[in-house]
Write an enzyme that holds these catalytic residues in place. Structure first.
Site, PDB file in Angstrom:
ATOM      1  N   MET A  45     -13.302  14.440  48.716  1.00 45.46           N
ATOM      2  CA  MET A  45     -12.349  15.227  49.340  1.00 45.46           C
ATOM      3  C   MET A  45     -11.891  16.064  49.059  1.00 45.46           C
ATOM      4  O   MET A  45     -10.397  16.553  49.999  1.00 45.46           O
ATOM      5  CB  MET A  45     -12.279  14.294  50.711  1.00 45.46           C
ATOM      6  CG  MET A  45     -13.555  14.016  51.682  1.00 45.46           C
ATOM      7  SD  MET A  45     -13.371  13.833  53.105  1.00 45.46           S
ATOM      8  CE  MET A  45     -11.900  12.856  53.436  1.00 45.46           C
ATOM      9  N   ASN A  75      -7.348  16.588  47.322  1.00 47.74           N
ATOM     10  CA  ASN A  75      -5.979  15.753  47.856  1.00 47.74           C
ATOM     11  C   ASN A  75      -5.318  14.802  46.677  1.00 47.74           C
ATOM     12  O   ASN A  75      -5.498  14.001  47.175  1.00 47.74           O
ATOM     13  CB  ASN A  75      -5.945  16.028  48.248  1.00 47.74           C
ATOM     14  CG  ASN A  75      -4.056  15.547  48.971  1.00 47.74           C
ATOM     15  OD1 ASN A  75      -3.456  15.855  48.473  1.00 47.74           O
ATOM     16  ND2 ASN A  75      -4.210  15.018  50.104  1.00 47.74           N
ATOM     17  N   HIS A  86      -8.770   8.906  41.735  1.00 49.25           N
ATOM     18  CA  HIS A  86      -9.632   9.603  41.974  1.00 49.25           C
ATOM     19  C   HIS A  86     -10.083  10.394  40.496  1.00 49.25           C
ATOM     20  O   HIS A  86     -11.414  10.286  39.838  1.00 49.25           O
ATOM     21  CB  HIS A  86      -9.406  11.088  42.410  1.00 49.25           C
ATOM     22  CG  HIS A  86      -9.128  10.997  43.799  1.00 49.25           C
ATOM     23  ND1 HIS A  86      -8.095  11.326  44.261  1.00 49.25           N
ATOM     24  CD2 HIS A  86     -10.470  10.735  44.733  1.00 49.25           C
ATOM     25  CE1 HIS A  86      -8.543  11.308  46.056  1.00 49.25           C
ATOM     26  NE2 HIS A  86      -9.637  10.923  46.124  1.00 49.25           N
ATOM     27  N   LEU A  98      -3.274   3.429  46.137  1.00 49.76           N
ATOM     28  CA  LEU A  98      -3.389   4.840  45.971  1.00 49.76           C
ATOM     29  C   LEU A  98      -4.461   5.574  47.286  1.00 49.76           C
ATOM     30  O   LEU A  98      -5.196   5.114  47.340  1.00 49.76           O
ATOM     31  CB  LEU A  98      -3.528   5.595  44.700  1.00 49.76           C
ATOM     32  CG  LEU A  98      -2.474   4.924  43.764  1.00 49.76           C
ATOM     33  CD1 LEU A  98      -2.968   5.809  42.284  1.00 49.76           C
ATOM     34  CD2 LEU A  98      -1.234   4.946  43.965  1.00 49.76           C
ATOM     35  N   SER A  99      -3.358   6.478  48.058  1.00 50.86           N
ATOM     36  CA  SER A  99      -4.640   7.050  49.118  1.00 50.86           C
ATOM     37  C   SER A  99      -4.210   8.702  49.002  1.00 50.86           C
ATOM     38  O   SER A  99      -3.288   8.430  49.096  1.00 50.86           O
ATOM     39  CB  SER A  99      -5.284   6.660  49.611  1.00 50.86           C
ATOM     40  OG  SER A  99      -5.510   7.191  51.710  1.00 50.86           O
ATOM     41  N   SER A 100      -5.100   9.340  49.325  1.00 46.28           N
ATOM     42  CA  SER A 100      -4.679  10.714  49.743  1.00 46.28           C
ATOM     43  C   SER A 100      -4.118  10.711  50.820  1.00 46.28           C
ATOM     44  O   SER A 100      -2.954  11.774  51.621  1.00 46.28           O
ATOM     45  CB  SER A 100      -5.800  11.501  49.801  1.00 46.28           C
ATOM     46  OG  SER A 100      -6.848  12.124  49.013  1.00 46.28           O
TER      47      SER A 100
END
Ligand code: PAF
Length: 274
Positions: free
Chosen positions: A26, A28, A33, A181-183
């Site tokens: 998605m 960002n 990613h 880690l996360s948007s």
């Protein structure tokens, strides 16, 4: 690297390839990613990343409108990671008419944990992933293990629909201190980023206890919930489940510990396999 916005152009660009390896996102983007993109490179003859903030998987009170849209920065990072094609459709392109055909995953997998607290979430995820897999002609598709249940739901969907696609999981990437880690980490203040370490620390404590032979799962879950609550979090769940199907352990199973909790207004999830 090509940036493509329409399905017709994507099909034309993909016509010369036989084995697209696809990383749906998605946007960002963060290092998690990009690690998936690097993992995808040797798995296909073209590496495709999709960027689409999917309205169908957000409840009305969730952060669809404010979800960061950072296409230019995302493309620069994807190019550096070796991505060949970025497919970033508009809503009008992917959903030209209301998406009334939807994929309904089975309740025993999709209405527990995340699905219990985010009703309809996995219907939205499965529907868009099915569509993205179709338009990218994916032969391999990669998803991060941080969204453990999502990976399992998609794996089962692909299997039951007999799609000719290998679903591959990527390890969760963490900050040096352990934060997954996360948007959505971008929503945290510097102080909250420190506090957020409690989530992975809570999971690690349970993993350590299980490895040491603890067997009272309900007690471990309750202690995890208590640790988060006492630090001012609002936890949705801390759960010890079987890796195979996310059901309650029955003895001798490979386990995974999963948690979701709100820190201020930011909802974070994390998990660790035992
Ligand atoms: O994990 C995500 O970013 C999304 O749920 C996905 C798989 C791209 C579907 O919108």
């Amino acid at each position: 690297m090509q940036l493509i916005h329409t399905i017709a152009e994507l099909r034309a660009a993909l016509s010369q390839y036989r084995h697209p390896a696809v990383v749906p996102t998605m946007g960002n983007l963060h290092a998690g990613h990009l690690a998936l993109v690097r993992q995808a490179k040797p798995l296909g003859d073209v590496t495709v990343s999709t960027i689409f903030v999917n309205r169908l998987q957000f409840a009305p009170h969730e952060d669809f409108d404010t979800y960061p849209r950072t296409l230019e920065a995302d493309c620069a990072q994807l190019e550096a990671a070796g991505c060949d094609i970025v497919f970033a459709p508009s809503e009008q392109e992917l959903y030209p008419q209301p998406q009334t055909f939807k994929v309904h995953p089975p309740t025993e997998l999709a209405d527990i944990l995340e699905g219990h607290f985010r009703p309809g979430f996995f219907i939205g995820v499965c529907t868009v992933v099915m569509k993205l897999l179709a338009v990218t002609q994916a032969r391999t598709a990669l998803f991060g293990k941080k969204d453990y249940q999502q990976l399992m739901v998609i794996r089962n969907m692909v299997k039951q629909f007999a799609l000719p696609i290998d679903v591959v999981g990527g390890e969760t990437q963490r900050s040096e201190a352990g934060l997954a880690l996360s948007s959505r980490n971008g929503y945290l203040s510097p102080a909250q980023r420190e506090e957020a370490l409690l989530l992975s620390a809570t999971l690690r404590k349970i993993v350590t206890a299980l490895r040491a032979g603890a067997s009272d799962v309900a007690q471990l879950e309750a202690e995890g919930m208590h640790a988060l609550r006492s630090a001012g979090w609002v936890p949705d769940y801390v759960a010890v489940r079987r890796q195979a199907d996310l059901q309650a352990p029955r003895g001798g199973d490979d386990l995974v510990v999963l948690a979701a909790a709100r820190l201020g207004s930011t909802r974070l999830i994390d998990n660790m396999e035992v």
